[in-house]
Structures are given as C-alpha cells and as structure tokens.
Write a protein that holds these residues in place. Structure first.
Motif, PDB file in Angstrom:
ATOM      1  N   LEU A   1       0.858  -1.173   0.000  1.00 46.87           N
ATOM      2  CA  LEU A   1       0.000   0.000   0.000  1.00 46.87           C
ATOM      3  C   LEU A   1       0.895   1.225   0.000  1.00 46.87           C
ATOM      4  CD1 LEU A   1      -1.658  -2.370   1.506  1.00 46.87           C
ATOM      5  CD2 LEU A   1      -3.149  -0.503   2.171  1.00 46.87           C
TER       6      LEU A   1
ATOM      7  N   ALA B   1      -4.161   5.250   2.706  1.00 44.28           N
ATOM      8  CA  ALA B   1      -3.590   4.687   1.479  1.00 44.28           C
ATOM      9  C   ALA B   1      -4.251   5.286   0.239  1.00 44.28           C
ATOM     10  CB  ALA B   1      -3.743   3.171   1.460  1.00 44.28           C
TER      11      ALA B   1
ATOM     12  N   VAL C   1      -2.300   0.745  -4.454  1.00 45.03           N
ATOM     13  CA  VAL C   1      -1.833  -0.594  -4.098  1.00 45.03           C
ATOM     14  C   VAL C   1      -1.093  -1.178  -5.292  1.00 45.03           C
ATOM     15  CG1 VAL C   1      -2.527  -2.957  -3.500  1.00 45.03           C
ATOM     16  CG2 VAL C   1      -3.738  -1.016  -2.500  1.00 45.03           C
TER      17      VAL C   1
ATOM     18  N   VAL D   1      -8.871  -4.845  -0.561  1.00 45.61           N
ATOM     19  CA  VAL D   1      -8.773  -3.725   0.366  1.00 45.61           C
ATOM     20  C   VAL D   1     -10.199  -3.386   0.792  1.00 45.61           C
ATOM     21  CG1 VAL D   1      -8.078  -1.309   0.667  1.00 45.61           C
ATOM     22  CG2 VAL D   1      -6.686  -2.851  -0.719  1.00 45.61           C
TER      23      VAL D   1
ATOM     24  N   ASN E   1      -9.199   3.098   3.985  1.00 50.74           N
ATOM     25  CA  ASN E   1      -8.842   1.679   4.008  1.00 50.74           C
ATOM     26  C   ASN E   1      -8.640   1.214   5.452  1.00 50.74           C
ATOM     27  OD1 ASN E   1      -6.442   3.488   3.741  1.00 50.74           O
ATOM     28  ND2 ASN E   1      -5.380   1.585   4.229  1.00 50.74           N
TER      29      ASN E   1
ATOM     30  N   GLY F   1      -6.898  -5.477   4.916  1.00 49.82           N
ATOM     31  CA  GLY F   1      -6.442  -6.043   3.650  1.00 49.82           C
ATOM     32  C   GLY F   1      -6.304  -7.550   3.742  1.00 49.82           C
TER      33      GLY F   1
END
Length: 153
Positions: free
Chosen positions: A52, A103, A106, A116, A147, A150
């Motif tokens: 990220l 973030a 990615v 995510v 975010n 993950g």
C-alpha cells in the motif's frame, strides 16, 4: 527493516461472493526514521508482496507499507504499535503516518488477488476493492484514504 509478527486468528468471511477461511500471520512495519539515499536503503515492493502506498500513482506513491499476510485492522500491530508507512524508493511523503485510512494506491506483486476493505475485519458492507495479481492501481474513490483492512485470497 523492522517488522513485528502479528498473529491473526481464524477468520471466516464472505468476500466477493466467496467463502474464505484463513489462519496466518502478518508482518507489520514500524515507522522508519531514515532518509532516502542518506542513512538507509529505500524500500520497494518486492515479488510476493502487496504494498500500500501513501499517495496515488500520479502523485508519486511515496510512503510504502509492505503487507505479508492478512491484516484485519491497519491501526495497530499485536504489540499495540501503529502500523505505519515507511520511506519508499519513490520518496518519503507519508512515512510515519498510520496505514489505516491513509492509502492512495496498491501494487499487488503477489500471485493471489488482494482485497482492500473500507471496514476492519474484511467487511465489504460499505466498500471493497479487489486487486488482481501483478497489478498496480489507485484505490477507487470509496477507498482512497478510507482503508481499514487487507486480505489475500
């Protein structure tokens, strides 16, 4: 590179219409205090990792967080330390900032899809984004700076 091992209990979830069960460990990074090219090597996204980035692709990526396993909440690792971006080989903007809700992009260099999620614990209730293997993308408008978790699948 400093990493703390973050154990994650078995999690059963429904993601993108799939029922997934996972047990495993994730490595969380602590903030770096180095400066690119001065007192440390820059960090880059390596083969097998999903990374990220603090900024979007067009804004230079910069701060990096290298994710090695599933993380149910980007706020803290298992020892209570913040999970934070480090200086990347693209620069240091965002280094030291928490990964949760910061973030912009990615880069999935793993051989699995990477999800995510807007919510912690891999919940798609508000928003989620699936990133195919070997792809670098900006997070969509629902997830950019929103975010919370993950997951590899």
């Amino acid at each position: 590179m400093n990493r703390k091992l973050l154990s994650i209990a078995a999690v059963s979830l429904s993601m993108f219409g799939l029922n997934v069960i996972s047990t495993g460990a994730a490595h969380a990074q602590v903030p770096s205090t180095c400066t690119v090219g001065v007192n440390c090597p820059p960090y880059s996204c390596e083969t097998g990792e999903a990374c990220l980035y603090y900024n979007s692709i067009e804004n230079g990526l910069n701060g990096i967080y290298k994710q090695h396993g599933n993380i149910a909440d980007y706020r803290y690792d298992s020892t209570g330390h913040p999970i934070a971006f480090q200086i990347s080989n693209y620069g240091g903007e965002g280094s030291g900032q928490t990964v949760k809700n910061n973030a912009g992009a990615v880069w999935n260099r793993s051989d699995q899809r990477f999800g995510v999620f807007y919510n912690s614990s891999y919940s798609c209730a508000v928003a989620c984004q699936s990133i195919p293997s070997l792809v670098r993308v900006d997070l969509n408008s629902s997830l950019k700076n929103n975010n919370a978790s993950g997951y590899y699948y």
